[in-house]
Design a protein around this motif. Sequence first.
Motif, mmCIF file in Angstrom:
data_model
loop_
_atom_site.group_PDB
_atom_site.id
_atom_site.type_symbol
_atom_site.label_atom_id
_atom_site.label_comp_id
_atom_site.label_asym_id
_atom_site.label_seq_id
_atom_site.Cartn_x
_atom_site.Cartn_y
_atom_site.Cartn_z
ATOM 1 N N GLY A 24 0.815 -1.198 0.000
ATOM 2 C CA GLY A 24 0.000 0.000 0.000
ATOM 3 C C GLY A 24 0.852 1.252 0.000
ATOM 4 N N PRO A 25 0.223 2.412 -0.089
ATOM 5 C CA PRO A 25 0.967 3.676 -0.090
ATOM 6 C C PRO A 25 1.777 3.858 1.190
ATOM 7 N N SER A 26 3.055 4.284 1.044
ATOM 8 C CA SER A 26 3.915 4.575 2.195
ATOM 9 C C SER A 26 5.160 5.281 1.700
ATOM 10 N N ASP A 27 5.736 6.134 2.566
ATOM 11 C CA ASP A 27 7.005 6.819 2.287
ATOM 12 C C ASP A 27 7.006 7.510 0.929
ATOM 13 N N GLY A 28 5.884 8.125 0.566
ATOM 14 C CA GLY A 28 5.826 8.852 -0.692
ATOM 15 C C GLY A 28 5.505 8.000 -1.905
ATOM 16 N N ASN A 29 5.421 6.651 -1.734
ATOM 17 C CA ASN A 29 5.065 5.768 -2.833
ATOM 18 C C ASN A 29 3.578 5.468 -2.803
ATOM 19 N N GLY A 30 3.003 5.164 -3.960
ATOM 20 C CA GLY A 30 1.605 4.778 -4.025
ATOM 21 C C GLY A 30 1.455 3.271 -3.927
ATOM 22 N N ASP A 31 0.340 2.746 -4.430
ATOM 23 C CA ASP A 31 0.129 1.298 -4.442
ATOM 24 C C ASP A 31 1.111 0.637 -5.398
ATOM 25 N N ARG A 32 1.548 -0.572 -5.026
ATOM 26 C CA ARG A 32 2.538 -1.275 -5.825
ATOM 27 C C ARG A 32 2.251 -2.772 -5.863
ATOM 28 N N LEU A 33 2.607 -3.394 -6.976
ATOM 29 C CA LEU A 33 2.656 -4.851 -7.068
ATOM 30 C C LEU A 33 4.117 -5.241 -7.223
ATOM 31 N N VAL A 34 4.609 -6.062 -6.306
ATOM 32 C CA VAL A 34 6.025 -6.435 -6.278
ATOM 33 C C VAL A 34 6.173 -7.866 -6.763
ATOM 34 N N ILE A 35 7.086 -8.090 -7.698
ATOM 35 C CA ILE A 35 7.383 -9.430 -8.218
ATOM 36 C C ILE A 35 8.843 -9.736 -7.927
ATOM 37 N N ASP A 36 9.097 -10.776 -7.138
ATOM 38 C CA ASP A 36 10.461 -11.229 -6.869
ATOM 39 C C ASP A 36 10.741 -12.479 -7.696
ATOM 40 N N LEU A 37 11.793 -12.433 -8.490
ATOM 41 C CA LEU A 37 12.212 -13.556 -9.319
ATOM 42 C C LEU A 37 13.512 -14.120 -8.756
ATOM 43 N N THR A 38 13.499 -15.390 -8.366
ATOM 44 C CA THR A 38 14.684 -16.046 -7.811
ATOM 45 C C THR A 38 15.021 -17.248 -8.678
ATOM 46 N N GLY A 39 16.280 -17.335 -9.130
ATOM 47 C CA GLY A 39 16.678 -18.408 -10.041
ATOM 48 C C GLY A 39 16.637 -19.764 -9.373
ATOM 49 N N ASN A 40 16.009 -20.746 -10.050
ATOM 50 C CA ASN A 40 16.014 -22.115 -9.511
ATOM 51 C C ASN A 40 16.280 -23.146 -10.607
ATOM 52 N N GLY A 41 16.808 -22.652 -11.739
ATOM 53 C CA GLY A 41 17.126 -23.551 -12.847
ATOM 54 C C GLY A 41 18.450 -23.195 -13.450
ATOM 55 N N GLN A 42 18.775 -23.826 -14.540
ATOM 56 C CA GLN A 42 20.041 -23.568 -15.215
ATOM 57 C C GLN A 42 19.820 -22.565 -16.343
ATOM 58 N N VAL A 43 20.785 -21.701 -16.531
ATOM 59 C CA VAL A 43 20.714 -20.743 -17.625
ATOM 60 C C VAL A 43 20.863 -21.480 -18.957
ATOM 61 N N HIS A 44 19.963 -21.141 -19.922
ATOM 62 C CA HIS A 44 20.068 -21.765 -21.237
ATOM 63 C C HIS A 44 21.396 -21.404 -21.891
ATOM 64 N N SER A 45 21.957 -22.362 -22.609
ATOM 65 C CA SER A 45 23.248 -22.102 -23.236
ATOM 66 C C SER A 45 23.151 -20.981 -24.258
ATOM 67 N N ALA A 46 21.964 -20.786 -24.838
ATOM 68 C CA ALA A 46 21.811 -19.717 -25.823
ATOM 69 C C ALA A 46 21.849 -18.348 -25.177
ATOM 70 N N ALA A 47 21.514 -18.289 -23.880
ATOM 71 C CA ALA A 47 21.459 -16.995 -23.203
ATOM 72 C C ALA A 47 22.831 -16.577 -22.690
ATOM 73 N N VAL A 48 23.602 -17.529 -22.130
ATOM 74 C CA VAL A 48 24.903 -17.198 -21.573
ATOM 75 C C VAL A 48 25.918 -18.241 -22.037
ATOM 76 N N ALA A 49 26.928 -17.835 -22.741
ATOM 77 C CA ALA A 49 27.955 -18.756 -23.213
ATOM 78 C C ALA A 49 28.863 -19.145 -22.055
#
Length: 441
Positions: A112-137
């Motif tokens: 909710g609104p706080s510290d000068g910010n309004g309403d927010r939707l927060v998405i946390d992405l945490t890695g739990n797999g292996q990076v595809h070889s095409a993405a990172v050599a």
Amino acid sequence: MKRWLPGFLLWIVCLPLWANSLDEVRIWPTEAKTRVVLDVGTKPEYSYFSLKNPDRLVIDLRSTQLKMKLPLRVGDSRLLTKVRTSTPKQKGELRLVLELTHSAKVTLFTLGPSDGNGDRLVIDLTGNGQVHSAAVAPAPKPQAITPPARGRDIIIAIDPGHGGHDPGSIGRGHVYEKNITLAIAKKLRVDLDRIPGIKAVMTRSSDHYIGVVERADIARKKKADMLVSIHADSIGGSTSPRGASVWVLNTNRANRVINKWVDEKDRHSELLGGAAEVIEDTKQEQYLAQALLDMSMDHSRSVGQDIGSLMLKELSKVTRLHKNSPQPKSLGVLTAPDIPSVLVETGFLSNPSDEKLLNSSYHQGRIANALAKALKEYFSASPPPGTLFAQQDNRVHVVKSGDSLSALAARYNTSVAAIKAANGLHSNTLLIGQKLTIPSS
């Protein structure tokens, strides 16, 4: 009337009723996870699901209108590469697609609104797999790399003038200065908080009184890099003067303030930081304290003068100006030697036209936006050390009278050759008003 009324009512029913809006997408990548914050108008209603081959996270926001530009490419996250829109399942929804480098653990929650910010939707992405070889050599010799820490935010203290039992100026239409300044200040806070790397704080956020000296103390306690005091002018007995102006501290008042601070030895550490620890309680050392405070005040006044000039340039695009350059004046709210400060008179409540404009939410928003643009322009060119602005690859400097390539190279910790190469310069000649790209050191 019977012929066109049913069709008109059907048209009204078919109009999209936007209950919410997506105003901004902010992203904070770290080695462990990537956080995505959606700034929305009101508390969001949402659903989400994941897709494979390629990996994506799809978020549906109900009754939401897009008010920013997408797609947004992400270059410094190990998990997230792009945020874009897609065709929603239902009419009136906004569908966001987060393109991932590999599968990730997903956590969503609202704030909710706080510290000068309004309403927010927060998405946390945490890695739990292996990076595809095409993405990172794969690297032949993996090395542990510690990413640089994110620079701190630049803190802007916004000071709505007057308040409580002190109404300030009162217009002929019974418009109170204290209400106008608070309304503009709140809009300025929202505009500044939308800029990555800047955080706005308020000396007051409601209708209560704060003493003039206490306002600078509040800014200091919140570790502000800049104090912007918002006011509205008035002249008794005259309705002619109108327009905005910017005021800075004059020399005589600055000298009186310095002498006062020198005598208050218990506040030296507050104003001078670590330098105060080497100043002993002797008359000779007091000269050193005065010299340091003089230098601090000179710097603060110089910064205030530069920012004031930029503010007037932006204000001239949205309102009439009463003064075309920053004006020196003995003002109590500007007397902090360690915090650059300006006082903005947004118009004259004694002028009926200005009073009507200042009482308009639309005009208040334009003034706030102009001030935010000026602050962003200044700190983009002259960011305080250790801030996120200072970590940007390139900065822009607007050439002023007295600037030279050698002085700019020393100021930005780079070389004359690097500046000339970044701007395609074939000589050392600079033009006032010329915009230079300053390469990273």
